[in-house]
Design a protein around this motif. Structure first.
Motif, short mmCIF file in Angstrom:
data_model
loop_
_atom_site.label_atom_id
_atom_site.label_comp_id
_atom_site.label_asym_id
_atom_site.label_seq_id
_atom_site.Cartn_x
_atom_site.Cartn_y
_atom_site.Cartn_z
N ASP A 121 -14.86 6.61 -7.50
CA ASP A 121 -15.45 6.20 -6.31
C ASP A 121 -14.28 5.76 -5.12
N PRO A 122 -14.26 6.54 -4.09
CA PRO A 122 -13.14 6.38 -3.33
C PRO A 122 -13.26 4.87 -2.67
N ALA A 123 -14.42 4.38 -2.48
CA ALA A 123 -14.71 2.95 -2.13
C ALA A 123 -13.89 1.89 -2.91
N GLN A 124 -13.69 2.28 -4.18
CA GLN A 124 -13.07 1.47 -5.19
C GLN A 124 -11.55 1.54 -5.35
N LEU A 125 -11.22 2.54 -5.02
CA LEU A 125 -9.82 3.11 -5.10
C LEU A 125 -8.87 2.11 -4.04
N ALA A 126 -7.72 1.84 -4.66
CA ALA A 126 -6.81 1.16 -3.88
C ALA A 126 -6.35 1.97 -2.86
N PRO A 127 -5.50 1.53 -1.72
CA PRO A 127 -5.24 2.27 -0.63
C PRO A 127 -3.78 2.86 -1.21
N VAL A 128 -3.36 4.00 -0.63
CA VAL A 128 -2.20 4.66 -1.12
C VAL A 128 -0.92 3.95 -0.83
N ALA A 129 -0.22 3.41 -1.80
CA ALA A 129 1.12 2.69 -1.40
C ALA A 129 2.29 3.78 -1.01
N GLU A 130 3.19 3.17 -0.17
CA GLU A 130 4.48 3.71 0.09
C GLU A 130 5.35 3.28 -0.85
N PRO A 131 6.22 4.19 -1.21
CA PRO A 131 6.29 5.56 -0.93
C PRO A 131 5.27 6.31 -1.56
N TYR A 132 4.93 7.55 -1.15
CA TYR A 132 3.79 8.56 -1.73
C TYR A 132 4.45 9.68 -2.56
N LEU A 133 5.78 9.68 -2.31
CA LEU A 133 6.50 10.76 -3.08
C LEU A 133 7.29 10.12 -4.23
N TYR A 134 6.84 10.87 -5.55
CA TYR A 134 7.51 10.32 -6.69
C TYR A 134 8.47 11.61 -7.40
N LYS A 135 9.61 11.27 -7.63
CA LYS A 135 10.27 12.27 -8.10
C LYS A 135 11.02 11.68 -9.62
N PHE A 136 11.27 13.00 -10.46
CA PHE A 136 11.72 12.62 -11.53
C PHE A 136 12.37 14.04 -12.12
N ALA A 137 13.94 14.10 -12.38
CA ALA A 137 14.36 15.39 -12.80
C ALA A 137 13.90 16.39 -11.50
N ASP A 138 13.31 17.35 -12.11
CA ASP A 138 12.98 18.37 -11.04
C ASP A 138 11.38 18.40 -10.76
N ILE A 139 10.64 17.30 -11.17
CA ILE A 139 9.27 16.88 -10.93
C ILE A 139 9.05 16.12 -9.64
N GLU A 140 8.14 16.63 -8.68
CA GLU A 140 8.02 15.96 -7.47
C GLU A 140 6.39 15.85 -7.58
N LEU A 141 6.03 14.60 -7.25
CA LEU A 141 4.41 14.44 -6.91
C LEU A 141 4.35 13.95 -5.69
N ASN A 142 3.36 14.48 -5.01
CA ASN A 142 3.12 13.81 -3.46
C ASN A 142 1.51 13.31 -3.59
N ASP A 143 1.70 11.69 -3.70
CA ASP A 143 0.35 11.28 -3.78
C ASP A 143 -0.61 11.20 -2.54
N LEU A 144 -0.03 11.90 -1.25
CA LEU A 144 -0.93 11.83 -0.47
C LEU A 144 -1.82 13.32 -0.29
N THR A 145 -1.07 14.31 -0.69
CA THR A 145 -1.52 15.60 -0.95
C THR A 145 -2.13 15.92 -2.16
N LYS A 146 -1.73 15.12 -3.17
CA LYS A 146 -2.11 15.20 -4.62
C LYS A 146 -1.61 16.44 -5.22
N THR A 147 -0.37 16.75 -4.78
CA THR A 147 0.32 17.88 -5.41
C THR A 147 1.42 17.60 -6.06
N VAL A 148 1.66 18.62 -7.17
CA VAL A 148 2.77 18.31 -8.16
C VAL A 148 3.61 19.62 -8.17
#
Length: 230
Positions: A121-148
């Motif tokens: 339920d989008p109404a119950q989800l917490a707002p996206v926190a900054e930063p929205y990019l998460y990186k580890f080694a060669d993995i990159e997750l963009n929590d705004l676009t929901k892409t990995v």
């Protein structure tokens, strides 16, 4: 009012669930066989679908696969007497979000439904926190676009796999217990009675380790899992 579709052929189970959920304020629709359940799931909008596996006309695994072709968002909970680890894995692989074994307590079913609703339920989800990019080694997750991406390769995940990976990326090099993972990803603070965490960690590994990529999700025996590149 949240809408729930119950696809179940046992009249006693139907009566028990419909009465309990109606008293909790849910709008409950019922399908007594596989064909009717498929038609209703494809025709109307529901927040949660509770689905048995052993059904007349068409089994629940087939129904779940068909629903997922057209609807990636609706929460699906298998409620079945088939409780082996193999059945659980198979059920989750068809696209279900959760799996509860009969016999069950209504309070646990209620908790599972609330957890599914919080996650979808989008109404119950917490707002996206900054930063929205998460990186580890060669993995990159963009929590705004929901892409990995891993390197230059874009990897597609289910919603549950995505939340699990995000949890690890938010806690790199920290051992996460199965109980903590269940709480953070599935929203339950009790043992689900299955190896669901192990199953989903293996899903992540298969997708992250394509083309012989380095394993970054490590098992810590007796404790849980950790994201590290050592």
């Amino acid at each position: 009012m949240k809408r729930i579709l119950l696809i179940e052929d046992e009249s006693s189970v139907v009566s028990f669930i419909r009465k309990g959920l109606s008293e909790e304020g849910y709008e409950v629709s019922v399908a007594l066989d596989g064909n009717q359940g498929t038609h209703m799931a494809m025709t109307y909008e529901y927040d949660v679908i509770i689905l048995d596996i052993m059904l007349p006309d068409k089994n629940g695994l087939e129904i779940c696969k068909e629903i997922r072709i057209y609807n990636k968002k609706v929460a699906i909970l298998f409620l079945t007497a088939l409780g082996t680890a193999e059945n659980v894995v198979l059920g989750l692989e068809t696209g279900a979000d959760d799996y509860l074994v009969k016999p069950f307590k209504f309070i646990e079913l209620q908790a599972r439904i609330k957890s599914l609703l919080r996650r979808t339920d989008p109404a119950q989800l917490a707002p996206v926190a900054e930063p929205y990019l998460y990186k580890f080694a060669d993995i990159e997750l963009n929590d705004l676009t929901k892409t990995v991406k891993r390197g230059e390769t874009v990897i597609t995940f289910t919603s549950t796999e995505y939340r699990l990976l995000l949890l690890f990326l938010k806690n790199p090099k920290r051992v996460l217990s199965r109980t903590e993972i269940l709480d953070q990803v599935w929203g339950v603070d009790f043992d689900m009675g299955t190896n669901v965490v192990d199953v989903y960690v293996n899903y992540l590994r298969k997708k992250l380790e394509q083309n012989n990529a380095l394993r970054v999700l490590q098992t810590v025996i007796g404790m849980g899992y950790v994201l590290k590149d050592e």
